[in-house]
Write a protein that holds these residues in place. Structure first.
Motif, PDB file in Angstrom:
ATOM      1  N   LEU A  21       0.822  -1.210   0.000  1.00  0.00           N
ATOM      2  CA  LEU A  21       0.000   0.000   0.000  1.00  0.00           C
ATOM      3  C   LEU A  21       0.857   1.262   0.000  1.00  0.00           C
ATOM      4  O   LEU A  21       0.501   2.271  -0.614  1.00  0.00           O
ATOM      5  CB  LEU A  21      -0.913  -0.005   1.230  1.00  0.00           C
ATOM      6  CG  LEU A  21      -2.070  -1.009   1.185  1.00  0.00           C
ATOM      7  CD1 LEU A  21      -2.854  -0.984   2.496  1.00  0.00           C
ATOM      8  CD2 LEU A  21      -2.999  -0.697   0.021  1.00  0.00           C
ATOM      9  N   ARG A 149      -7.795   0.579   5.669  1.00  0.00           N
ATOM     10  CA  ARG A 149      -8.026  -0.110   4.394  1.00  0.00           C
ATOM     11  C   ARG A 149      -7.339  -1.475   4.381  1.00  0.00           C
ATOM     12  O   ARG A 149      -7.865  -2.445   3.840  1.00  0.00           O
ATOM     13  CB  ARG A 149      -7.529   0.742   3.232  1.00  0.00           C
ATOM     14  CG  ARG A 149      -8.330   2.014   3.011  1.00  0.00           C
ATOM     15  CD  ARG A 149      -7.824   2.768   1.795  1.00  0.00           C
ATOM     16  NE  ARG A 149      -8.057   2.000   0.565  1.00  0.00           N
ATOM     17  CZ  ARG A 149      -7.595   2.369  -0.626  1.00  0.00           C
ATOM     18  NH1 ARG A 149      -6.856   3.470  -0.745  1.00  0.00           N
ATOM     19  NH2 ARG A 149      -7.863   1.634  -1.684  1.00  0.00           N
ATOM     20  N   ASP A 153      -8.631  -5.051   3.216  1.00  0.00           N
ATOM     21  CA  ASP A 153      -7.955  -5.679   2.084  1.00  0.00           C
ATOM     22  C   ASP A 153      -7.379  -7.037   2.456  1.00  0.00           C
ATOM     23  O   ASP A 153      -7.393  -7.969   1.652  1.00  0.00           O
ATOM     24  CB  ASP A 153      -6.821  -4.777   1.570  1.00  0.00           C
ATOM     25  CG  ASP A 153      -7.351  -3.502   0.916  1.00  0.00           C
ATOM     26  OD1 ASP A 153      -8.565  -3.451   0.648  1.00  0.00           O
ATOM     27  OD2 ASP A 153      -6.558  -2.576   0.681  1.00  0.00           O
ATOM     28  N   MET A 236      -2.843  -5.993  -7.739  1.00  0.00           N
ATOM     29  CA  MET A 236      -3.626  -5.061  -6.935  1.00  0.00           C
ATOM     30  C   MET A 236      -3.678  -3.712  -7.622  1.00  0.00           C
ATOM     31  O   MET A 236      -2.645  -3.166  -8.029  1.00  0.00           O
ATOM     32  CB  MET A 236      -3.006  -4.891  -5.555  1.00  0.00           C
ATOM     33  CG  MET A 236      -3.809  -3.969  -4.638  1.00  0.00           C
ATOM     34  SD  MET A 236      -2.959  -3.589  -3.089  1.00  0.00           S
ATOM     35  CE  MET A 236      -1.787  -2.350  -3.653  1.00  0.00           C
ATOM     36  N   ASP A 238      -5.161   0.074  -6.857  1.00  0.00           N
ATOM     37  CA  ASP A 238      -5.798   0.992  -5.925  1.00  0.00           C
ATOM     38  C   ASP A 238      -6.624   1.984  -6.737  1.00  0.00           C
ATOM     39  O   ASP A 238      -6.082   2.854  -7.418  1.00  0.00           O
ATOM     40  CB  ASP A 238      -4.738   1.709  -5.098  1.00  0.00           C
ATOM     41  CG  ASP A 238      -5.340   2.626  -4.043  1.00  0.00           C
ATOM     42  OD1 ASP A 238      -6.581   2.690  -3.957  1.00  0.00           O
ATOM     43  OD2 ASP A 238      -4.562   3.271  -3.308  1.00  0.00           O
ATOM     44  N   TYR A 257     -13.387   4.208  -0.636  1.00  0.00           N
ATOM     45  CA  TYR A 257     -12.116   3.782  -1.225  1.00  0.00           C
ATOM     46  C   TYR A 257     -12.310   2.378  -1.802  1.00  0.00           C
ATOM     47  O   TYR A 257     -12.941   1.521  -1.191  1.00  0.00           O
ATOM     48  CB  TYR A 257     -11.005   3.755  -0.175  1.00  0.00           C
ATOM     49  CG  TYR A 257     -10.626   5.108   0.365  1.00  0.00           C
ATOM     50  CD1 TYR A 257      -9.985   6.040  -0.446  1.00  0.00           C
ATOM     51  CD2 TYR A 257     -10.891   5.447   1.693  1.00  0.00           C
ATOM     52  CE1 TYR A 257      -9.626   7.289   0.048  1.00  0.00           C
ATOM     53  CE2 TYR A 257     -10.530   6.695   2.201  1.00  0.00           C
ATOM     54  CZ  TYR A 257      -9.911   7.609   1.365  1.00  0.00           C
ATOM     55  OH  TYR A 257      -9.560   8.840   1.847  1.00  0.00           O
ATOM     56  N   THR A 259     -10.375  -0.996  -3.848  1.00  0.00           N
ATOM     57  CA  THR A 259      -9.195  -1.723  -4.315  1.00  0.00           C
ATOM     58  C   THR A 259      -9.662  -2.905  -5.144  1.00  0.00           C
ATOM     59  O   THR A 259     -10.582  -3.629  -4.727  1.00  0.00           O
ATOM     60  CB  THR A 259      -8.344  -2.234  -3.142  1.00  0.00           C
ATOM     61  OG1 THR A 259      -8.036  -1.145  -2.265  1.00  0.00           O
ATOM     62  CG2 THR A 259      -7.037  -2.842  -3.649  1.00  0.00           C
ATOM     63  N   TYR A 261      -8.636  -6.516  -6.944  1.00  0.00           N
ATOM     64  CA  TYR A 261      -7.681  -7.613  -6.961  1.00  0.00           C
ATOM     65  C   TYR A 261      -8.031  -8.562  -8.100  1.00  0.00           C
ATOM     66  O   TYR A 261      -9.204  -8.857  -8.347  1.00  0.00           O
ATOM     67  CB  TYR A 261      -7.698  -8.393  -5.637  1.00  0.00           C
ATOM     68  CG  TYR A 261      -7.158  -7.622  -4.476  1.00  0.00           C
ATOM     69  CD1 TYR A 261      -5.794  -7.514  -4.272  1.00  0.00           C
ATOM     70  CD2 TYR A 261      -8.018  -6.985  -3.581  1.00  0.00           C
ATOM     71  CE1 TYR A 261      -5.282  -6.802  -3.203  1.00  0.00           C
ATOM     72  CE2 TYR A 261      -7.519  -6.276  -2.512  1.00  0.00           C
ATOM     73  CZ  TYR A 261      -6.150  -6.185  -2.330  1.00  0.00           C
ATOM     74  OH  TYR A 261      -5.651  -5.470  -1.278  1.00  0.00           O
TER      75      TYR A 261
END
Length: 370
Positions: A21, A149, A153, A236, A238, A257, A259, A261
Motif C-alpha cells: 500500500l 483499508r 484488504d 492489486m 488501488d 475507497y 481496491t 484484486y
C-alpha cells in the motif's frame, strides 16, 4: 514454537501488505519496499515461484509484495512452481502416449521402422477477482486511512488465497467453466489410465472422506500457469476515492475507497505419474492406532508410485485431521519414516524426507472415488 511461527508469519503478511500500500500511495519507492519486504525470504533454486515470475515480469515490485502475502497463507501456491503459458488462455502440452517398439535383429534380417505416439492437452486459466470497498468517512475517522483499508484488504487477500488453493485441488471446468481444472477431477476413477496412481484406502463410503496427495512439482511434471503475456501473481489496483452507487439498495450513494484484486491462474499436469492420490480415507475409521498405521502404509505405496523424485519438488498435502493423526503417530513411534526435521529454523514434519504440508483446502466430504 508453533505460536512463534504463526506470529512471525502474521508479521510478515502485515509488513508485506503495508509495503504494498505504501508503494501504491507513493510513500516509499519500489526498490526500498522490495529490499525491506524480501529480506531473509528464501526462494526455491529449482522451481520458479510466483515471486520469481512476478519479479521478472514487473520490475517495479508492486505485485511481488502481494504475491508474498498469498504464499505466506498457502504453501501449496509456493510449492507448485509457476510458468507463463504458451497460449493466451492457458497452456498446451504435448504428452508422449506410446513408445516405438524395438526389434531383435538376426544376421541378414530386417528391422521395421517405428515411431512414438503423442497427444496434446490444453489447460486453461481462470480469472479470480475481488473488490474491497470501505466508507471513506469511516476509513479517515482515526487519521490512519491506510491501516484501516489494510484491515479490509487483508480479508479479501486471504479469501482469494483460500479459493485458489481449493481450486488447485477441486477446481472443475465442467461444473464451473470460469475456473480451471484441479487435481481431484484428473484423478477420480479407479479404472482410468492413471488409476495406478490412485490408492484406494479404506474404500470408505461415508460422509467423511478425504485424500492425501503426493505431488512432485517441476517443469516436466506439473506446475501452475499464467496466460501468455499476462502478469504473474495477484495484481492489486488501488482505485482510490470513488463514488459507490446504490450503496443502500435504494439508489443512495457514498464516497468510498476501492481496491481491485485479480489473479489469472491455471494448472497443467504434464506427467500424471508424478502425482499420487490416496483416496477414500474414512476419518471415522482412524480411531485406533492400528488404523493410523495404515496411513503410513499407504504413504509408502504412494512413494513407490513416483518414477523419480529428482524431477522436481516433492510435497505431501493433507488436512488438519490427518496431520493430527500423524503427529500422534510420531509420539507412538509408528514409523521411522515419519519424523520432524528442522528446515530454515522451523520444525517441519517429513515422511521419507518429503515435507508434509497441512492445507485446509482439502475437505472431509469428498465423493468416493470408484
Amino acid at each position: 514454537m508453533h505460536s512463534l511461527i504463526r506470529n512471525h508469519t502474521f508479521q510478515m503478511v502485515v509488513v508485506a501488505a503495508l509495503l504494498a500500500l505504501a508503494v501504491v500511495s507513493g510513500l516509499i519507492d519500489p526498490q526500498t519496499a522490495s529490499l525491506v519486504g524480501f529480506a531473509g525470504v528464501a526462494l526455491s533454486k529449482n522451481n520458479p515461484t510466483l515471486l520469481d515470475l512476478a519479479k521478472r515480469q514487473d520490475p517495479d515490485g508492486k505485485i511481488a509484495q502481494i504475491v508474498e502475502i498469498m504464499n505466506a497463507e498457502n504453501e501449496v501456491i509456493t510449492d507448485m512452481g509457476w510458468q507463463e503459458g504458451n497460449l493466451e488462455t492457458g497452456h498446451k502440452t504435448t504428452v508422449r502416449t506410446e513408445l516405438p517398439e524395438a526389434t531383435w535383429r538376426k544376421l541378414y534380417g530386417g528391422v521395421q521402422p517405428g515411431k512414438s505416439g503423442t497427444a496434446q492437452v490444453t489447460d486453461t486459466c481462470g480469472m479470480l477477482e475481488a473488490y474491497a470497498e470501505v466508507d471513506k468517512a469511516l476509513a479517515d475517522l482515526n487519521g490512519n486511512t491506510a491501516a484501516f483499508r489494510l484491515s479490509e484488504d487483508a480479508a479479501h487477500i486471504e479469501g482469494m488465497a483460500q479459493k485458489l488453493a481449493r481450486t488447485v485441488f477441486y477446481g472443475n471446468e465442467t461444473s464451473e467453466p470460469a475456473a480451471f481444472t484441479g487435481l481431484a477431477p484428473r484423478f477420480n476413477s479407479l479404472s482410468a489410465q492413471n488409476a495406478d496412481n490412485i490408492i484406494d484406502a479404506f474404500s470408505g463410503s461415508g460422509g467423511d472422506l478425504t485424500s492425501i496427495w503426493l505431488c512432485v512439482w517441476g517443469p516436466q511434471t506439473g506446475f501452475g500457469i499464467v496466460p501468455k503475456g499476462s502478469k504473474a501473481g495477484l495484481q492489486m489496483t488501488d482505485k482510490g476515492q470513488v463514488t459507490i452507487e446504490n450503496v443502500d439498495g435504494n439508489g443512495g450513494r457514498m464516497e468510498g475507497y476501492r481496491t481491485h484484486y485479480r489473479q489469472d491462474a491455471g494448472l497443467t499436469v504434464r506427467d500424471w505419474r508424478y502425482f499420487v492420490r490416496i483416496a477414500n480415507i474414512d476419518l471415522s475409521e482412524l480411531t485406533t492406532l492400528a488404523n493410523t498405521k495404515n496411513l503410513v502404509n499407504w504413504m509408502v505405496q504412494a512413494s513407490e508410485r513416483i518414477p523419480s523424485f529428482g524431477k522436481g519438488r516433492a510435497c505431501w498435502y493433507l488436512n488438519r485431521q490427518i496431520r493430527e493423526k500423524l503427529r500422534l503417530g510420531i509420539l507412538e513411534k509408528i514409523s521411522t519414516n515419519l519424523t520432524w526435521e528442522t528446515v530454515e529454523g522451523k520444525r517441519v514434519m517429513t515422511f521419507d524426507d518429503i515435507p508434509v504440508r497441512r492445507t485446509d483446502a482439502l475437505i472431509n466430504t469428498e465423493t468416493r472415488v470408484v
